[in-house]
Design a protein around this motif. Structure first.
Motif, PDB file in Angstrom:
ATOM      1  N   ILE A 115      17.915  -4.873  16.540  1.00  0.00           N
ATOM      2  CA  ILE A 115      18.245  -4.834  15.109  1.00  0.00           C
ATOM      3  C   ILE A 115      18.551  -3.401  14.707  1.00  0.00           C
ATOM      4  CG2 ILE A 115      17.347  -5.235  12.777  1.00  0.00           C
ATOM      5  CD1 ILE A 115      15.548  -7.422  14.056  1.00  0.00           C
ATOM      6  N   ARG A 116      19.681  -3.194  14.048  1.00  0.00           N
ATOM      7  CA  ARG A 116      20.053  -1.856  13.586  1.00  0.00           C
ATOM      8  C   ARG A 116      19.094  -1.381  12.492  1.00  0.00           C
ATOM      9  NH1 ARG A 116      24.152   1.397  16.049  1.00  0.00           N
ATOM     10  NH2 ARG A 116      25.455  -0.020  17.232  1.00  0.00           N
ATOM     11  N   THR A 117      18.777  -0.091  12.512  1.00  0.00           N
ATOM     12  CA  THR A 117      17.807   0.441  11.556  1.00  0.00           C
ATOM     13  C   THR A 117      18.320   1.727  10.913  1.00  0.00           C
ATOM     14  OG1 THR A 117      16.676   1.729  13.274  1.00  0.00           O
ATOM     15  CG2 THR A 117      15.848  -0.506  12.848  1.00  0.00           C
ATOM     16  N   VAL A 118      17.996   1.855   9.628  1.00  0.00           N
ATOM     17  CA  VAL A 118      18.300   3.061   8.851  1.00  0.00           C
ATOM     18  C   VAL A 118      17.003   3.506   8.181  1.00  0.00           C
ATOM     19  CG1 VAL A 118      19.569   4.010   6.878  1.00  0.00           C
ATOM     20  CG2 VAL A 118      20.690   2.377   8.428  1.00  0.00           C
ATOM     21  N   HIS A 119      16.725   4.790   8.238  1.00  0.00           N
ATOM     22  CA  HIS A 119      15.559   5.301   7.509  1.00  0.00           C
ATOM     23  C   HIS A 119      16.061   6.227   6.401  1.00  0.00           C
ATOM     24  CE1 HIS A 119      11.268   5.980   6.986  1.00  0.00           C
ATOM     25  NE2 HIS A 119      11.590   7.214   6.647  1.00  0.00           N
ATOM     26  N   TYR A 120      15.604   5.950   5.174  1.00  0.00           N
ATOM     27  CA  TYR A 120      16.054   6.666   3.977  1.00  0.00           C
ATOM     28  C   TYR A 120      14.898   7.542   3.497  1.00  0.00           C
ATOM     29  CZ  TYR A 120      18.555   6.974  -0.593  1.00  0.00           C
ATOM     30  OH  TYR A 120      19.215   7.395  -1.723  1.00  0.00           O
ATOM     31  N   VAL A 121      15.066   8.822   3.545  1.00  0.00           N
ATOM     32  CA  VAL A 121      14.097   9.884   3.203  1.00  0.00           C
ATOM     33  C   VAL A 121      13.418  10.366   4.477  1.00  0.00           C
ATOM     34  CG1 VAL A 121      12.114  10.656   1.863  1.00  0.00           C
ATOM     35  CG2 VAL A 121      13.638   8.905   0.913  1.00  0.00           C
ATOM     36  N   SER A 122      13.685  11.599   4.824  1.00  0.00           N
ATOM     37  CA  SER A 122      13.086  12.166   6.026  1.00  0.00           C
ATOM     38  C   SER A 122      11.592  12.390   5.852  1.00  0.00           C
ATOM     39  CB  SER A 122      13.748  13.513   6.351  1.00  0.00           C
ATOM     40  OG  SER A 122      13.034  14.182   7.376  1.00  0.00           O
ATOM     41  N   PRO A 123      10.790  12.007   6.851  1.00  0.00           N
ATOM     42  CA  PRO A 123       9.405  12.482   6.848  1.00  0.00           C
ATOM     43  C   PRO A 123       9.401  14.007   6.843  1.00  0.00           C
ATOM     44  CG  PRO A 123       9.735  10.781   8.514  1.00  0.00           C
ATOM     45  CD  PRO A 123      11.098  11.172   8.016  1.00  0.00           C
ATOM     46  N   THR A 124       8.342  14.603   6.373  1.00  0.00           N
ATOM     47  CA  THR A 124       8.315  16.071   6.219  1.00  0.00           C
ATOM     48  C   THR A 124       8.012  16.764   7.547  1.00  0.00           C
ATOM     49  OG1 THR A 124       6.011  15.870   5.483  1.00  0.00           O
ATOM     50  CG2 THR A 124       7.711  16.039   3.784  1.00  0.00           C
ATOM     51  N   ILE A 125       8.854  16.482   8.556  1.00  0.00           N
ATOM     52  CA  ILE A 125       8.636  17.097   9.867  1.00  0.00           C
ATOM     53  C   ILE A 125       8.853  18.598   9.836  1.00  0.00           C
ATOM     54  CG2 ILE A 125       9.152  15.019  11.198  1.00  0.00           C
ATOM     55  CD1 ILE A 125      11.991  16.061  11.537  1.00  0.00           C
ATOM     56  N   LEU A 144      18.901   9.023   6.588  1.00  0.00           N
ATOM     57  CA  LEU A 144      19.516   9.523   5.364  1.00  0.00           C
ATOM     58  C   LEU A 144      18.552  10.527   4.740  1.00  0.00           C
ATOM     59  CD1 LEU A 144      20.640   6.076   3.885  1.00  0.00           C
ATOM     60  CD2 LEU A 144      21.767   7.462   5.636  1.00  0.00           C
ATOM     61  N   VAL A 145      19.012  11.761   4.554  1.00  0.00           N
ATOM     62  CA  VAL A 145      18.113  12.816   4.083  1.00  0.00           C
ATOM     63  C   VAL A 145      18.513  13.266   2.681  1.00  0.00           C
ATOM     64  CG1 VAL A 145      17.570  13.557   6.423  1.00  0.00           C
ATOM     65  CG2 VAL A 145      19.450  14.667   5.204  1.00  0.00           C
ATOM     66  N   LEU A 146      17.515  13.706   1.921  1.00  0.00           N
ATOM     67  CA  LEU A 146      17.720  14.063   0.518  1.00  0.00           C
ATOM     68  C   LEU A 146      18.017  15.532   0.293  1.00  0.00           C
ATOM     69  CD1 LEU A 146      14.794  12.066  -1.174  1.00  0.00           C
ATOM     70  CD2 LEU A 146      17.044  11.247  -0.420  1.00  0.00           C
ATOM     71  N   PHE A 147      17.642  16.376   1.262  1.00  0.00           N
ATOM     72  CA  PHE A 147      17.735  17.817   1.058  1.00  0.00           C
ATOM     73  C   PHE A 147      18.618  18.455   2.124  1.00  0.00           C
ATOM     74  CE2 PHE A 147      13.584  16.351  -0.507  1.00  0.00           C
ATOM     75  CZ  PHE A 147      13.762  16.617  -1.855  1.00  0.00           C
ATOM     76  N   PRO A 148      19.408  19.464   1.734  1.00  0.00           N
ATOM     77  CA  PRO A 148      20.422  20.000   2.653  1.00  0.00           C
ATOM     78  C   PRO A 148      19.860  20.599   3.933  1.00  0.00           C
ATOM     79  CG  PRO A 148      20.252  21.335   0.640  1.00  0.00           C
ATOM     80  CD  PRO A 148      19.482  20.078   0.395  1.00  0.00           C
ATOM     81  N   PHE A 149      18.702  21.243   3.880  1.00  0.00           N
ATOM     82  CA  PHE A 149      18.176  21.882   5.088  1.00  0.00           C
ATOM     83  C   PHE A 149      17.739  20.853   6.132  1.00  0.00           C
ATOM     84  CE2 PHE A 149      14.487  21.459   2.268  1.00  0.00           C
ATOM     85  CZ  PHE A 149      13.547  20.892   3.118  1.00  0.00           C
ATOM     86  N   GLU A 150      17.502  19.605   5.710  1.00  0.00           N
ATOM     87  CA  GLU A 150      17.068  18.578   6.651  1.00  0.00           C
ATOM     88  C   GLU A 150      18.209  18.115   7.555  1.00  0.00           C
ATOM     89  OE1 GLU A 150      13.572  16.303   4.120  1.00  0.00           O
ATOM     90  OE2 GLU A 150      15.665  15.847   3.660  1.00  0.00           O
ATOM     91  N   GLU A 151      19.442  18.166   7.063  1.00  0.00           N
ATOM     92  CA  GLU A 151      20.578  17.681   7.845  1.00  0.00           C
ATOM     93  C   GLU A 151      20.730  18.469   9.143  1.00  0.00           C
ATOM     94  OE1 GLU A 151      25.180  16.400   7.037  1.00  0.00           O
ATOM     95  OE2 GLU A 151      24.404  18.160   5.993  1.00  0.00           O
ATOM     96  N   GLU A 152      20.677  19.783   9.067  1.00  0.00           N
ATOM     97  CA  GLU A 152      20.839  20.615  10.248  1.00  0.00           C
ATOM     98  C   GLU A 152      19.715  20.379  11.250  1.00  0.00           C
ATOM     99  OE1 GLU A 152      22.544  23.248  12.886  1.00  0.00           O
ATOM    100  OE2 GLU A 152      23.361  22.253  11.111  1.00  0.00           O
ATOM    101  N   LEU A 153      18.520  20.150  10.740  1.00  0.00           N
ATOM    102  CA  LEU A 153      17.372  19.905  11.615  1.00  0.00           C
ATOM    103  C   LEU A 153      17.625  18.704  12.525  1.00  0.00           C
ATOM    104  CD1 LEU A 153      13.689  19.957  10.383  1.00  0.00           C
ATOM    105  CD2 LEU A 153      14.499  18.148  11.888  1.00  0.00           C
ATOM    106  N   TYR A 154      18.153  17.622  11.960  1.00  0.00           N
ATOM    107  CA  TYR A 154      18.403  16.421  12.761  1.00  0.00           C
ATOM    108  C   TYR A 154      19.637  16.572  13.640  1.00  0.00           C
ATOM    109  CZ  TYR A 154      14.697  13.908  10.375  1.00  0.00           C
ATOM    110  OH  TYR A 154      13.470  13.503   9.919  1.00  0.00           O
ATOM    111  N   VAL A 161      22.645  11.553  11.354  1.00  0.00           N
ATOM    112  CA  VAL A 161      22.073  11.902  10.057  1.00  0.00           C
ATOM    113  C   VAL A 161      23.167  11.978   9.004  1.00  0.00           C
ATOM    114  CG1 VAL A 161      22.219  14.377  10.621  1.00  0.00           C
ATOM    115  CG2 VAL A 161      20.656  13.617   8.809  1.00  0.00           C
ATOM    116  N   THR A 162      22.839  11.604   7.778  1.00  0.00           N
ATOM    117  CA  THR A 162      23.726  11.769   6.634  1.00  0.00           C
ATOM    118  C   THR A 162      22.949  12.401   5.501  1.00  0.00           C
ATOM    119  OG1 THR A 162      25.014   9.804   7.237  1.00  0.00           O
ATOM    120  CG2 THR A 162      25.229  10.615   4.968  1.00  0.00           C
TER     121      THR A 162
END
Length: 392
Positions: A115-125, A144-154, A161-162
């Protein structure tokens, strides 16, 4: 000719902030996928959008180790039943919104079953427990991440990541009129008002209610002209706060207590004292000076200290890269410390205005049309599932 079956989307949220994200996402997906169906664990806003909730969202609204242990067996039983439901009735895609303690492992099991999965809101890794990124890699087809610095991390970890921005930032495109809100709440135009927001969960009220009541008493003892307004998500949390007022002999405080109007309280206030979380982001979007506090059980706190990578807790401060607004955690959270920080904002308007201007600049970068971007990303994952267009 038999018409195609509707697209089915499984979805799970665990608290009020996730319910807001979920309702916006459901609206945006309905515009793109005719007849789409949603089911899982939903809050009142999502249910109002037609999502079928198989279990009450409130059973997942837990913070801290000791709080979790008290409800662990109930949550595990609910998780098993929900997993069995989705394995027997596979959705076209599953979306876990925040609630990582529940959703990441759940998503991994579903993904293992195809089953395809999407997670919305990054855990605070980026803040603590960075090793969880390996679990996320195994659990999601897209995050799917809410903050710009999280995108580069993934991206660095080769995890799809989006960056979607934050839906709250989209909603707060204009700062409301403070005086108009005060009039609606029955507050005087010339009052100096301190907002009190001790949290949305029962566990947060148990940690913060006495602290905020004592802070208000300390402030009022030094300036009897101050007025206070407190807001709560429901009658239960309101009752916990009223108990704290009685315990601390604070029944004579000039205090207005409201239910379901936390945003109005922020708008009406000169300074807001609040529990760290989504409320701090809302206050920043409303351009209100704030003092942030938070307490958890001591076992939770000690574990956080051992595994944390950052010293700042509030997202406002993390986005600023410094302590833009004062935050007081655990044993540092005292009525005098918080009260002095409030007084500083009241007596130093130039510094307060500078903080507000910096918050406005930071919040502008979060306005990306989050619900629409998130819906587009979900549609992309759906299209990858079987090569067909969603809904077709």
């Amino acid at each position: 000719m038999k018409s195609p079956r509707p697209v089915r989307i499984g979805i799970v949220v665990g608290e009020a902030s996730g319910d807001v994200l979920g309702s916006g996402l459901i609206q945006a997906l309905r515009e793109r996928i005719p007849g789409v169906e949603f089911e899982g664990i939903a809050g009142p806003l999502m249910r109002a959008e037609g999502c079928r909730s198989l279990f009450p969202m409130e059973r997942l609204s837990i913070v801290g180790i000791t709080e979790l242990l008290g409800s662990l067996w109930s949550i595990l039983a609910m998780r098993r039943r929900l997993l069995r439901h989705f394995l027997l009735n596979p959705p076209d895609v599953f979306i876990g919104i925040d609630a990582p303690q529940f959703n990441i492992g759940f998503e991994r099991k579903l993904r293992s079953a195809g089953i395809r999965t999407v997670h919305y809101v990054s855990p605070t890794i980026w803040a603590w427990r960075s090793y969880r990124i390996n679990d996320i890699r195994k659990a999601v087809d897209r995050i799917l991440v809410l903050f710009p610095f999280e995108e580069e991390l993934y991206r660095k970890q080769s995890i799809p990541v989006t960056y979607v921005g934050h839906p709250l930032a989209d909603a707060f495109y204009k700062v409301p009129d403070r005086m108009a809100v005060r009039k609606t709440l029955g507050l005087r135009d010339d009052s100096v008002i301190i907002g009190l927001l001790p949290g949305s969960r029962r566990s947060e009220l148990r940690r913060h209610a006495d602290l905020l009541v004592k802070t208000a008493k300390w402030l009022h003892g030094r300036n009897s002209k101050l007025e206070f307004v407190a807001a709560f998500v429901g009658e239960e949390t309101r009752a916990l706060f009223l108990d704290a007022l009685a315990r601390n002999g604070a029944g004579d405080l000039p205090l207005t207590v409201l239910v379901g109007q936390s945003r109005d309280v922020m708008i009406a206030s000169d300074v807001v004292v609040l529990a760290s979380g989504t409320a701090a982001l809302e206050a920043a979007l409303l351009q209100r000076a704030m003092v942030v506090t938070y307490k958890v059980s001591w076992p939770s706190y000690l574990l956080l200290r051992m595994l944390a990578h950052v010293k700042l807790v509030s997202m406002v401060n993390n986005l600023a890269g410094r302590e833009l607004v004062p935050e007081f955690l655990q044993h540092h959270a005292t009525p005098v410390a918080i009260g002095k920080a409030v007084e500083f904002f009241l007596t130093h308007p130039e510094q307060r205005n500078e903080v507000v201007r910096e918050m406005a600049r930071i919040m502008e970068s979060l306005r990306q049309g989050a619900s629409e971007r998130a819906a587009e990303a979900v549609c992309e994952v759906l299209a990858e599932t079987d090569g067909r267009s969603p809904g077709g």
